[in-house]
Motif scaffolding. Sequence first.
Motif, PDB file in Angstrom:
ATOM      1  N   GLU A   1     -35.075  25.255  72.125  1.00  0.00           N
ATOM      2  CA  GLU A   1     -35.162  25.091  70.674  1.00  0.00           C
ATOM      3  C   GLU A   1     -36.077  23.934  70.317  1.00  0.00           C
ATOM      4  O   GLU A   1     -36.887  24.008  69.396  1.00  0.00           O
ATOM      5  CB  GLU A   1     -33.766  24.883  70.073  1.00  0.00           C
ATOM      6  N   TRP A   2     -35.983  22.843  71.057  1.00  0.00           N
ATOM      7  CA  TRP A   2     -36.834  21.665  70.858  1.00  0.00           C
ATOM      8  C   TRP A   2     -38.297  22.043  71.033  1.00  0.00           C
ATOM      9  O   TRP A   2     -39.146  21.678  70.220  1.00  0.00           O
ATOM     10  CB  TRP A   2     -36.412  20.599  71.867  1.00  0.00           C
ATOM     11  N   ILE A   3     -38.592  22.814  72.061  1.00  0.00           N
ATOM     12  CA  ILE A   3     -39.969  23.239  72.319  1.00  0.00           C
ATOM     13  C   ILE A   3     -40.467  24.156  71.214  1.00  0.00           C
ATOM     14  O   ILE A   3     -41.609  24.040  70.764  1.00  0.00           O
ATOM     15  CB  ILE A   3     -40.070  23.917  73.707  1.00  0.00           C
ATOM     16  N   LYS A   4     -39.635  25.064  70.754  1.00  0.00           N
ATOM     17  CA  LYS A   4     -40.032  25.977  69.670  1.00  0.00           C
ATOM     18  C   LYS A   4     -40.365  25.206  68.396  1.00  0.00           C
ATOM     19  O   LYS A   4     -41.342  25.512  67.711  1.00  0.00           O
ATOM     20  CB  LYS A   4     -38.919  26.987  69.384  1.00  0.00           C
ATOM     21  N   GLN A   5     -39.570  24.216  68.079  1.00  0.00           N
ATOM     22  CA  GLN A   5     -39.811  23.421  66.879  1.00  0.00           C
ATOM     23  C   GLN A   5     -41.095  22.619  67.003  1.00  0.00           C
ATOM     24  O   GLN A   5     -41.891  22.549  66.062  1.00  0.00           O
ATOM     25  CB  GLN A   5     -38.622  22.503  66.602  1.00  0.00           C
ATOM     26  N   ARG A   6     -41.325  22.011  68.159  1.00  0.00           N
ATOM     27  CA  ARG A   6     -42.571  21.269  68.390  1.00  0.00           C
ATOM     28  C   ARG A   6     -43.774  22.193  68.316  1.00  0.00           C
ATOM     29  O   ARG A   6     -44.796  21.856  67.736  1.00  0.00           O
ATOM     30  CB  ARG A   6     -42.536  20.578  69.760  1.00  0.00           C
ATOM     31  N   ASP A   7     -43.650  23.382  68.903  1.00  0.00           N
ATOM     32  CA  ASP A   7     -44.739  24.349  68.901  1.00  0.00           C
ATOM     33  C   ASP A   7     -45.095  24.757  67.473  1.00  0.00           C
ATOM     34  O   ASP A   7     -46.271  24.870  67.128  1.00  0.00           O
ATOM     35  CB  ASP A   7     -44.357  25.572  69.736  1.00  0.00           C
TER      36      ASP A   7
END
Length: 80
Positions: free
Chosen positions: A16-22
């Motif tokens: 989820e953290w990666i998706k938000q950063r992306d």
Amino acid sequence: MTNEKEELTFLESQLEWIKQRDELLEQIENKLYKMKQIAEKVAANGDFITVNEKHQLNERFLQLKSEIAELERGLQIYYN
């Protein structure tokens, strides 16, 4: 069993953290592309653009710059 659950929960939170950063990075990229288009328009047509048009393009450029700065602040949350 608990370790597997904890690991799964951790991995899901990382995803989820990666998706938000992306998503934030994609928004920044789109705004940078718009800034590039403005700069290219002014460079290619500088002598043929009215003062008013130059002012409007500059205002839009500065607005995009400000929006990018705001998105970058959002990214800082993920790095800290």
